[in-house]
Design a protein around this motif. Structure first.
Motif, PDB file in Angstrom:
ATOM      1  N   TYR A   1      46.762  47.155  49.606  1.00 62.32           N
ATOM      2  CA  TYR A   1      46.053  46.386  50.631  1.00 62.32           C
ATOM      3  C   TYR A   1      46.699  46.636  51.989  1.00 62.32           C
ATOM      4  O   TYR A   1      46.012  46.825  52.993  1.00 62.32           O
ATOM      5  CB  TYR A   1      46.109  44.896  50.268  1.00 62.32           C
ATOM      6  CG  TYR A   1      45.278  44.016  51.171  1.00 62.32           C
ATOM      7  CD1 TYR A   1      43.933  43.802  50.919  1.00 62.32           C
ATOM      8  CD2 TYR A   1      45.843  43.397  52.286  1.00 62.32           C
ATOM      9  CE1 TYR A   1      43.161  42.991  51.746  1.00 62.32           C
ATOM     10  CE2 TYR A   1      45.084  42.594  53.119  1.00 62.32           C
ATOM     11  CZ  TYR A   1      43.747  42.394  52.846  1.00 62.32           C
ATOM     12  OH  TYR A   1      42.989  41.609  53.666  1.00 62.32           O
TER      13      TYR A   1
ATOM     14  N   GLU B   1      32.562  43.798  41.055  1.00 64.60           N
ATOM     15  CA  GLU B   1      33.801  43.023  41.006  1.00 64.60           C
ATOM     16  C   GLU B   1      34.922  43.789  41.701  1.00 64.60           C
ATOM     17  O   GLU B   1      35.895  44.195  41.080  1.00 64.60           O
ATOM     18  CB  GLU B   1      34.179  42.705  39.559  1.00 64.60           C
ATOM     19  CG  GLU B   1      33.147  41.842  38.844  1.00 64.60           C
ATOM     20  CD  GLU B   1      33.537  41.554  37.401  1.00 64.60           C
ATOM     21  OE1 GLU B   1      34.539  42.127  36.922  1.00 64.60           O
ATOM     22  OE2 GLU B   1      32.846  40.751  36.764  1.00 64.60           O
ATOM     23  N   PRO B   2      34.797  43.989  43.002  1.00 66.32           N
ATOM     24  CA  PRO B   2      35.836  44.741  43.709  1.00 66.32           C
ATOM     25  C   PRO B   2      37.082  43.885  43.942  1.00 66.32           C
ATOM     26  O   PRO B   2      37.009  42.661  43.977  1.00 66.32           O
ATOM     27  CB  PRO B   2      35.170  45.076  45.044  1.00 66.32           C
ATOM     28  CG  PRO B   2      34.250  43.924  45.284  1.00 66.32           C
ATOM     29  CD  PRO B   2      33.742  43.538  43.917  1.00 66.32           C
ATOM     30  N   THR B   3      38.199  44.553  44.091  1.00 63.07           N
ATOM     31  CA  THR B   3      39.410  43.858  44.520  1.00 63.07           C
ATOM     32  C   THR B   3      39.329  43.698  46.037  1.00 63.07           C
ATOM     33  O   THR B   3      38.482  44.320  46.694  1.00 63.07           O
ATOM     34  CB  THR B   3      40.662  44.673  44.163  1.00 63.07           C
ATOM     35  OG1 THR B   3      40.618  45.912  44.897  1.00 63.07           O
ATOM     36  CG2 THR B   3      40.725  44.967  42.665  1.00 63.07           C
ATOM     37  N   TYR B   4      40.235  42.901  46.589  1.00 65.52           N
ATOM     38  CA  TYR B   4      40.277  42.779  48.051  1.00 65.52           C
ATOM     39  C   TYR B   4      40.643  44.120  48.686  1.00 65.52           C
ATOM     40  O   TYR B   4      40.186  44.440  49.783  1.00 65.52           O
ATOM     41  CB  TYR B   4      41.264  41.689  48.473  1.00 65.52           C
ATOM     42  CG  TYR B   4      40.664  40.310  48.416  1.00 65.52           C
ATOM     43  CD1 TYR B   4      39.715  39.906  49.344  1.00 65.52           C
ATOM     44  CD2 TYR B   4      41.036  39.409  47.418  1.00 65.52           C
ATOM     45  CE1 TYR B   4      39.143  38.647  49.290  1.00 65.52           C
ATOM     46  CE2 TYR B   4      40.470  38.144  47.361  1.00 65.52           C
ATOM     47  CZ  TYR B   4      39.524  37.767  48.297  1.00 65.52           C
ATOM     48  OH  TYR B   4      38.950  36.520  48.240  1.00 65.52           O
TER      49      TYR B   4
ATOM     50  N   HIS C   1      33.584  41.411  50.018  1.00 67.50           N
ATOM     51  CA  HIS C   1      34.115  40.903  48.746  1.00 67.50           C
ATOM     52  C   HIS C   1      33.289  39.726  48.237  1.00 67.50           C
ATOM     53  O   HIS C   1      32.985  39.632  47.041  1.00 67.50           O
ATOM     54  CB  HIS C   1      35.577  40.496  48.928  1.00 67.50           C
ATOM     55  CG  HIS C   1      36.263  40.192  47.647  1.00 67.50           C
ATOM     56  ND1 HIS C   1      36.319  38.920  47.116  1.00 67.50           N
ATOM     57  CD2 HIS C   1      36.906  41.008  46.760  1.00 67.50           C
ATOM     58  CE1 HIS C   1      36.976  38.949  45.969  1.00 67.50           C
ATOM     59  NE2 HIS C   1      37.350  40.204  45.729  1.00 67.50           N
ATOM     60  N   GLU C   2      32.901  38.826  49.149  1.00 70.21           N
ATOM     61  CA  GLU C   2      32.139  37.646  48.735  1.00 70.21           C
ATOM     62  C   GLU C   2      30.711  37.996  48.320  1.00 70.21           C
ATOM     63  O   GLU C   2      30.137  37.335  47.462  1.00 70.21           O
ATOM     64  CB  GLU C   2      32.124  36.602  49.862  1.00 70.21           C
ATOM     65  CG  GLU C   2      33.497  36.028  50.191  1.00 70.21           C
ATOM     66  CD  GLU C   2      34.202  35.442  48.983  1.00 70.21           C
ATOM     67  OE1 GLU C   2      33.553  34.703  48.225  1.00 70.21           O
ATOM     68  OE2 GLU C   2      35.395  35.732  48.790  1.00 70.21           O
TER      69      GLU C   2
ATOM     70  N   ALA D   1      29.864  40.598  46.741  1.00 70.71           N
ATOM     71  CA  ALA D   1      29.903  41.431  45.536  1.00 70.71           C
ATOM     72  C   ALA D   1      29.289  40.757  44.317  1.00 70.71           C
ATOM     73  O   ALA D   1      28.600  41.402  43.528  1.00 70.71           O
ATOM     74  CB  ALA D   1      31.346  41.842  45.243  1.00 70.71           C
TER      75      ALA D   1
ATOM     76  N   GLN E   1      39.770  47.167  47.582  1.00 69.69           N
ATOM     77  CA  GLN E   1      38.552  47.989  47.634  1.00 69.69           C
ATOM     78  C   GLN E   1      37.640  47.546  48.775  1.00 69.69           C
ATOM     79  O   GLN E   1      37.082  48.375  49.488  1.00 69.69           O
ATOM     80  CB  GLN E   1      37.789  47.875  46.307  1.00 69.69           C
ATOM     81  CG  GLN E   1      38.411  48.630  45.154  1.00 69.69           C
ATOM     82  CD  GLN E   1      37.714  48.286  43.853  1.00 69.69           C
ATOM     83  OE1 GLN E   1      37.933  47.225  43.276  1.00 69.69           O
ATOM     84  NE2 GLN E   1      36.854  49.180  43.409  1.00 69.69           N
ATOM     85  N   SER E   2      37.492  46.245  48.933  1.00 66.11           N
ATOM     86  CA  SER E   2      36.638  45.709  50.007  1.00 66.11           C
ATOM     87  C   SER E   2      37.182  46.102  51.374  1.00 66.11           C
ATOM     88  O   SER E   2      36.424  46.484  52.275  1.00 66.11           O
ATOM     89  CB  SER E   2      36.554  44.186  49.897  1.00 66.11           C
ATOM     90  OG  SER E   2      36.058  43.807  48.637  1.00 66.11           O
TER      91      SER E   2
END
Length: 199
Positions: free
Chosen positions: A27, A101-104, A92-93, A95, A106-107
């Protein structure tokens, strides 16, 4: 290395998105990319505002005071970083609606690399003519939208048709965020933080 995907998103974007997806960085790495790229419009704004001046139409060249340009550049820097991070949170929200179901991370990667062409438009300020900056800005915006549409299915691991609708939703959210940033700028300028010009 920070910015190691920079060339790839211009020369072969789909393959680069796949490369980003295969080896997700941390991240902090994605955040570092944004923080470095956000320096471009901020530093160029300061330099062009104080040294080159802006020419709008046939009027006189307009320059800013050092203090005014510094405040403008710092505000722009933090506004851009906050805007891209906010876009990542919205990505992310959103998704869940699209069964992703991305991680933060990925977003944030999707937001960071999508925003890169828009941030690089800042270089256009080295030739501070309004028509030129607007033209380059339009090209940068168009390429950012293309990157978003091409990268969303790959990074979010969803089918192309869902990716198109998802990306369209993100574009809408991005326009809302841009409107909020512009409104905040107008409010700040109206509250006494507006630019001071050299006469």
């Amino acid at each position: 290395m920070i910015l190691n995907h920079l060339l790839g998103i211009y020369t072969h974007p789909r393959e680069e998105w796949q490369s980003i997806d295969r080896k997700h960085e941390t991240y902090f790495y994605a955040l570092s990319h944004i923080m470095v790229m956000a320096l471009i419009p901020a530093l160029v704004t300061f330099y062009s505002g104080t040294q080159l001046g802006w020419s709008i139409g046939a009027g006189d060249v307009i320059r800013l005071t050092q203090n005014s340009a510094m405040i403008l550049a710092i505000g722009m820097y933090f506004g851009v970083v906050a805007g891209v991070v906010a876009l990542a949170i919205l990505i992310h929200e959103l998704a869940n609606i699209f069964s992703a179901e991305p991680t933060y991370t990925q977003s944030l990667e999707l937001a960071a690399y999508t925003a890169t062409p828009l941030l690089m438009v800042g270089f256009a300020g080295l030739y501070p003519q309004l028509w030129f900056v607007m033209l380059i800005g339009f090209v940068g915006l168009a390429y950012s939208v293309y990157l978003l549409y091409s990268g969303t299915p790959i990074i979010m691991h969803i089918p192309e048709e869902k990716g198109f609708i998802y990306a369209s939703s993100v574009v809408t959210c991005g326009l809302v965020l841009l409107s909020i940033l512009m409104a905040a700028t107008i409010i700040m300028w109206g509250s006494g933080f507006g630019p001071e010009f050299i006469h």
